[in-house]
Design a protein around this motif. Structure first.
Motif, PDB file in Angstrom:
ATOM      1  N   ILE A  57       0.838  -1.206   0.000  1.00 27.87           N
ATOM      2  CA  ILE A  57       0.000   0.000   0.000  1.00 27.87           C
ATOM      3  C   ILE A  57       0.866   1.247   0.000  1.00 27.87           C
ATOM      4  O   ILE A  57       0.600   2.216  -0.725  1.00 27.87           O
ATOM      5  CB  ILE A  57      -0.932  -0.019   1.220  1.00 27.87           C
ATOM      6  N   GLY A  58       1.925   1.226   0.805  1.00 27.02           N
ATOM      7  CA  GLY A  58       2.811   2.391   0.868  1.00 27.02           C
ATOM      8  C   GLY A  58       3.517   2.660  -0.435  1.00 27.02           C
ATOM      9  O   GLY A  58       3.596   3.804  -0.891  1.00 27.02           O
ATOM     10  N   LEU A  59       4.013   1.606  -1.095  1.00 30.22           N
ATOM     11  CA  LEU A  59       4.675   1.779  -2.390  1.00 30.22           C
ATOM     12  C   LEU A  59       3.675   2.243  -3.445  1.00 30.22           C
ATOM     13  O   LEU A  59       3.997   3.047  -4.315  1.00 30.22           O
ATOM     14  CB  LEU A  59       5.346   0.473  -2.811  1.00 30.22           C
ATOM     15  N   GLY A  60       2.456   1.728  -3.358  1.00 29.84           N
ATOM     16  CA  GLY A  60       1.435   2.171  -4.300  1.00 29.84           C
ATOM     17  C   GLY A  60       1.103   3.641  -4.130  1.00 29.84           C
ATOM     18  O   GLY A  60       0.860   4.355  -5.102  1.00 29.84           O
ATOM     19  N   ALA A  61       1.108   4.098  -2.871  1.00 27.75           N
ATOM     20  CA  ALA A  61       0.774   5.494  -2.600  1.00 27.75           C
ATOM     21  C   ALA A  61       1.788   6.459  -3.193  1.00 27.75           C
ATOM     22  O   ALA A  61       1.462   7.611  -3.498  1.00 27.75           O
ATOM     23  CB  ALA A  61       0.670   5.719  -1.089  1.00 27.75           C
ATOM     24  N   ARG A 101      10.484   2.815   8.293  1.00 32.92           N
ATOM     25  CA  ARG A 101      10.481   3.016   9.740  1.00 32.92           C
ATOM     26  C   ARG A 101       9.118   3.529  10.203  1.00 32.92           C
ATOM     27  O   ARG A 101       8.616   3.149  11.264  1.00 32.92           O
ATOM     28  CB  ARG A 101      11.578   3.997  10.142  1.00 32.92           C
ATOM     29  N   GLN A 102       8.501   4.390   9.384  1.00 34.24           N
ATOM     30  CA  GLN A 102       7.182   4.920   9.735  1.00 34.24           C
ATOM     31  C   GLN A 102       6.096   3.856   9.590  1.00 34.24           C
ATOM     32  O   GLN A 102       5.176   3.783  10.400  1.00 34.24           O
ATOM     33  CB  GLN A 102       6.849   6.114   8.830  1.00 34.24           C
ATOM     34  N   TRP A 109      12.227  -5.783   9.010  1.00 36.36           N
ATOM     35  CA  TRP A 109      12.446  -5.607   7.585  1.00 36.36           C
ATOM     36  C   TRP A 109      13.929  -5.334   7.349  1.00 36.36           C
ATOM     37  O   TRP A 109      14.661  -4.963   8.250  1.00 36.36           O
ATOM     38  CB  TRP A 109      11.611  -4.456   7.017  1.00 36.36           C
ATOM     39  N   SER A 110      14.359  -5.554   6.101  1.00 38.39           N
ATOM     40  CA  SER A 110      15.715  -5.204   5.692  1.00 38.39           C
ATOM     41  C   SER A 110      15.656  -4.699   4.261  1.00 38.39           C
ATOM     42  O   SER A 110      14.711  -4.999   3.515  1.00 38.39           O
ATOM     43  CB  SER A 110      16.648  -6.415   5.789  1.00 38.39           C
ATOM     44  N   ILE A 111      16.664  -3.957   3.846  1.00 36.79           N
ATOM     45  CA  ILE A 111      16.694  -3.397   2.499  1.00 36.79           C
ATOM     46  C   ILE A 111      18.122  -3.483   1.967  1.00 36.79           C
ATOM     47  O   ILE A 111      19.087  -3.214   2.696  1.00 36.79           O
ATOM     48  CB  ILE A 111      16.162  -1.943   2.495  1.00 36.79           C
TER      49      ILE A 111
END
Length: 327
Positions: A57-61, A101-102, A109-111
């Motif tokens: 959802i966040g990436l879509g936003a 983080r938000q 998670w990791s990136i």
């Protein structure tokens, strides 16, 4: 009013693993500016399946295309964001770390950044999205795949290169299953699809015999995509599409069946508007989806106080969908 799943889509391959080609309102997950034969850089986000939906959802936003791999056995998820240079990946990583983080609220998670050798991206991902049965009668088929339909099967064609949402996510699948069940008991009935996305639920409703069918989304591009998918299925004239959000829409005709596969906070904040969309006659139905399992009890209680009784519950992959009836 975007779907919680909208939940995206090109899926599955190896045992226990699902690949979702996200198309957050984009035609592919790879920039069209990528030079033919060029290697790509993948910015990879790894997290739990439970947290993956919020990341979707966040990436879509922020209109960020991605591919998503779900490992049902390990209950882990991996997002791949394909970029043309390590510099682009590094810049995006810094931005996404702040957002993660938000969003995470304690979730792990990791990136990381990884070089990905070139292949024919425009075609190779299609092998991971087969035709699939999603309910007793409904079969979802991408345009290039084949499926041997049974006598009572109803086909919905969706082009995963067009948008986000093809029925592979649990929330969408559970809604399709419940709409199929309702079609066996309460036709003829009108149906309203709130947060239509690709239009998959509205198209399936027409196939099942609902009429009239109305589909609404607050994203104009989603409505455009849904109309295209309806035309692909030769039902464009049987669905009334419109752009709008629940907070401002006051002209919707109440329907016998309302499907709201959206976000939990919207289901809560707009509960009054949602129930107004349901026909006042006792026995009218409401399907609520887009809730994590631990969010469902509070939302169920809220709608029960508004005059709806719980009829059935579908749970899976950390999500819960409820079927309600007006008392």
């Amino acid at each position: 009013m975007n779907r919680a799943s909208r939940g995206s889509p090109c899926q599955n391959t190896t045992q226990g693993t699902t690949q979702v080609n996200s198309m957050t309102r984009r035609s592919t997950t790879v920039s069209s500016a990528t030079a033919p034969g060029a290697d790509l850089v993948s910015l990879q986000i790894r997290t739990t399946i439970a947290f993956s939906e919020l990341v979707e959802i966040g990436l879509g936003a922020i209109s960020q295309p991605f591919s998503l791999f779900l490992d049902d056995t390990a209950q882990t998820a991996q997002f791949d964001i394909f970029l043309e240079s390590e510099l682009d990946a590094s810049r995006l990583r810094l931005s996404l770390e702040d957002r993660l983080r938000q969003w995470s609220e304690g979730e792990t998670w990791s990136i990381s950044i990884k070089l990905v050798p070139f292949e024919d991206w425009g075609e190779s991902w299609k092998q991971h999205f087969p035709a699939e049965r999603v309910s007793a009668r409904i079969v979802v088929r991408p345009t290039w795949a084949t499926f041997q339909l049974g006598q009572n099967d109803l086909e919905v064609q969706i082009d995963p290169g067009m948008s986000f949402g093809t029925g592979r996510h649990f929330t969408t699948r559970s809604c399709l299953k419940l709409v199929d069940v309702l079609a066996g008991h309460c036709l003829p009935s009108s149906l309203l699809d709130l947060g239509t996305g690709t239009g998959i639920l509205a198209i399936a409703a027409v196939r099942l015999g609902f009429s009239p069918v109305v589909a609404v989304d607050n994203d104009p591009q989603a409505v455009q995509i849904a109309r295209a998918n309806a035309a692909l299925n030769s039902v464009a004239g049987k669905i009334s599409f419109s752009v709008g959000d629940l907070a401002s829409m006051r002209n919707l005709q109440p329907c016998s069946v309302v499907v709201a596969n959206i976000l939990a906070d919207v289901l809560t904040a707009q509960a009054g508007n949602i129930v107004e969309c349901v026909d006042m006659r006792p026995g009218s139905h409401l399907i609520l989806a887009g809730m994590l399992a631990d969010q469902y009890p509070l939302i169920r209680d809220q709608y029960q106080h508004l005059g709806f009784g719980e009829m059935a519950v579908e749970s899976g992959d950390g999500w819960t969908t409820g079927l309600f009836q007006r008392l």
